[in-house]
Scaffold this active site. Sequence first.
Site, PDB file in Angstrom:
ATOM      1  CD  GLU A 305      -0.654   1.691   1.553  1.00 43.89           C
ATOM      2  OE1 GLU A 305      -1.648   1.920   0.853  1.00 43.89           O
ATOM      3  OE2 GLU A 305       0.413   1.221   1.070  1.00 43.89           O
ATOM      4  CB  CYS A 306       2.552   0.533   9.397  1.00 46.14           C
ATOM      5  SG  CYS A 306       3.923   1.322   8.547  1.00 46.14           S
TER       6      CYS A 306
END
Length: 499
Positions: A305-306
């Site tokens: 989830e970057c």
Amino acid sequence: MVLPLVPLPSSVTESTGALSLTTATRIIVENDADAAASVLADMLAERTGLRPAVTVDTVQPGDIVVRRTTRQGEKYSLRIGEEVQLEGSDAGLFYGIQTLGQLLATDGEGGRLPHVEIDDAPRFSYRGVMLDVARTFFDVDTVKAFIDRASSLKFNHLHLHLSDDQGWRLQIDSRPLLAERSSTTAVLGRPGGFYTKDDFREIVRYASTHHMVVVPEIDLPGHTHAIGLAYPEIVEAPVMNDGLLAQSSALEQPLPVAGEPYLGWGVGHSSVKIHGGATWEFLRDVLTELAELTPGPYLHVGGDECLGTAQADFDSFIERVTALTTELGKTPIAWHEAGSAQVAEGTIGQYWGSTTPAGTHADDARRFAERGGSVIMSPSNTAYLDQKYDADFPLGLDWAALIDLQTAYEWEPTTIVDGLPSEAILGVEGPLWSETIETLDDIDQLIFPRVAAIAEVAWSPAETREWVSFRDRVGALGAVWDAAGWEGHRPTEIAWSAR
């Protein structure tokens, strides 16, 4: 008779009759099985009120023989007839004791064990549960209680999610501000906290006595807002995304602000400075100390989830951080998005996508195997223990799915990622994220009984797994959980036994 065995052993042969445990029952130790005999004596004393004598003597009818073998692995055999014969390696004996405990019926004057022959071994070598102690901090006693529950179902890995946007949870001597400034709060303003190094060593020790390996996770390069409270020079300013903005508005949660504790649970807004020299000095310090604290083979380095990080920067970071982890003598584990990068040879991926992979999820997972690694299966719509059972359940989230017990049970790890060889699947893990939970009772409500379903997916042969059989067996096992004080959720579609 429905035997309350979960996970289902490889081979079970029932016969008529039962063995009574009385004040005359003894535990006979063979081949240095003293440690297992002590665990068994403690369990029987707690469950029946009787503590059998542990001795080395000639076997008599009614005795329990605990025999340690030199064979490696987690296999065990259990024979219950005129006496009990339990045989296995150290781990095998421990798992055999868990099986014996499931079979034990108490009557106020001792206990009874049905006549049965069991030969058993696990399907997957990695059988894990994860506890998120970053969003909500849980003290050492609660972690130990979580280990008790998981090990009773033959899980052998405890993944601790030690850092996230909401908090940092481990003392690092070379970076003391992490404990001082980054651990003080949790999601929604709950109390913070951190583990001293002695605390962490105690968790590792306790897990080891239950044949569980601790897998610590420092989530990188995202989920790092809390790091910036202590070391702002290595963290980027928050980057908002549409999902974060919509969720913040719907839940009336604050948005992240640089330098201030983040109390919401939106994701994707934080990142360390990928190319900063200070960042890599920090990471070497932290991961070196973590590797020194961790006797197990794995360090989990996150990678999920970057959303505000450019793909090229993300790939560069993952390549470098997995190489650093390998240099420190540990096998890196990373969430499946990291498969987009040239991960270090042998890196293990953890797949958290749906059982119907979206986007590049399947491609990312396959690449771990292509680079000499393997994959842990944690599909979020079946294996995530923090999702609600139904829309009205008071705890949990629903972004992945509503996961009732049958949904948690009826999935097959080898059919999710096309082209991923079955031998490249290291195992299965059930994560418990902590946005909505605060207490051990809350943990029990979300994990029981679904953790039993994940245990059977991880342990039992695929060809023997069948929902109706599991439904009946887990219903009979409920009485064992009740006796242990593990109340949890009791779905009405299950006939729960008061055996």
